[in-house]
Design an enzyme around this catalytic site. Structure first.
Site, PDB file in Angstrom:
ATOM      1  N   HIS A   1       0.912  -1.093   0.047  1.00 47.04           N
ATOM      2  CA  HIS A   1      -0.044  -0.135   0.033  1.00 47.04           C
ATOM      3  C   HIS A   1       0.999   1.220  -0.008  1.00 47.04           C
ATOM      4  CE1 HIS A   1      -2.697   3.351   0.956  1.00 47.04           C
ATOM      5  NE2 HIS A   1      -2.426   3.302   2.231  1.00 47.04           N
TER       6      HIS A   1
ATOM      7  N   HIS B   1       0.845   5.848  -0.944  1.00 50.87           N
ATOM      8  CA  HIS B   1       0.174   7.090  -1.027  1.00 50.87           C
ATOM      9  C   HIS B   1       0.699   7.719  -2.353  1.00 50.87           C
ATOM     10  CE1 HIS B   1      -1.029   7.277   3.389  1.00 50.87           C
ATOM     11  NE2 HIS B   1      -1.146   6.044   2.975  1.00 50.87           N
TER      12      HIS B   1
ATOM     13  N   TYR C   1      -0.427  -2.111 -21.878  1.00 53.50           N
ATOM     14  CA  TYR C   1      -0.081  -2.750 -20.717  1.00 53.50           C
ATOM     15  C   TYR C   1      -0.470  -2.628 -19.492  1.00 53.50           C
ATOM     16  CZ  TYR C   1       4.136  -4.688 -22.679  1.00 53.50           C
ATOM     17  OH  TYR C   1       5.058  -5.718 -23.358  1.00 53.50           O
TER      18      TYR C   1
END
Length: 232
Positions: free
Chosen positions: A106, A108, A133
């Site tokens: 994860h 930002h 892609y």
């Protein structure tokens, strides 16, 4: 009396945990160096057997120390390292919902957070299929409505989407958390990073072109499905 694992088995597991620790540190350093993460934002986890390694809460991903990574057992109880990231529940439930998921990241990432602020293409697909892609490496990426960081309700939403998409034979490899950035996963670090990098690059292209490009036409998408087994 419950049989105890052999010394060889314990050693093999310990070695796997050590390799996973090193991989998480390597990935965190790479993400930080390339500007995908900043300060203490973001987290990384790896599933090893029935255990999870995850970055500690408020850890700076560019300066991780292997011995301080949180190690959590199969029941979700921490057994080593600094206090686990508040997103531990989400990471564990992604791996439970998708048997291929063993590495979760994860971040930002700037352009993906900016995309949620500017407005995504749709809630079901945050970006249109504008490059081959993106279709091949990323696929569909749904938007998760805003919840505070670490809110356990996010895990319910994400795992429901994983199940729905698997049932429709268009499995997802990522979601985008509104105002918080992407969560991506895969069987290993290289696969998860490929998804993250292509996703962030496509968001950058989409924003740089003022969200004007048309999606690839249906015949082009059909060709990508038939030639490369793209899940679109």
């Amino acid at each position: 009396m419950t049989p105890q694992p052999s010394t060889t088995a314990r050693t093999a597991h310990d070695e796997a945990v050590d390799r996973a620790r090193d991989e998480i540190v390597r990935v965190g350093t790479s993400l930080f160096a390339r500007g995908y993460v900043h300060a203490s934002a973001g987290n990384i986890s790896a599933k090893v057997g029935d255990r999870h390694l995850i970055t500690p809460t408020d850890a700076a991903l560019g300066f991780l120390e292997p011995g301080r990574l949180a190690l959590v057992d199969g029941r979700g109880e921490q057994i080593a390292g600094d206090r686990a990231s508040k997103t531990l529940t989400l990471h564990r439930r992604i791996c439970a919902a998708d048997p291929t998921a063993r590495f979760v990241v994860h971040t930002h990432s700037t352009h993906l957070v900016a995309l949620t602020l500017a407005g995504v293409w749709s809630a079901a697909d945050v970006l249109p299929p504008i490059t081959p892609y993106y279709v091949m490496k990323v696929g569909h990426v749904p938007l998760i409505p805003y919840h505070r960081p670490g809110d356990p309700r996010v895990a319910d939403l994400v795992t429901a989407l994983i199940a729905d998409r698997a049932a429709s034979r268009t499995p997802i490899r990522a979601v985008l958390l509104d105002r918080l950035g992407p969560v991506v996963w895969g069987p290993d670090a290289a696969t998860a990073l490929a998804v993250l990098e292509e996703l962030e690059e496509t968001a950058r292209l989409w924003l740089l072109t003022d969200r004007r490009p048309e999606p690839l036409p249906d015949h082009a998408l059909d060709e990508l499905r038939s030639t490369f087994n793209a899940a679109w």
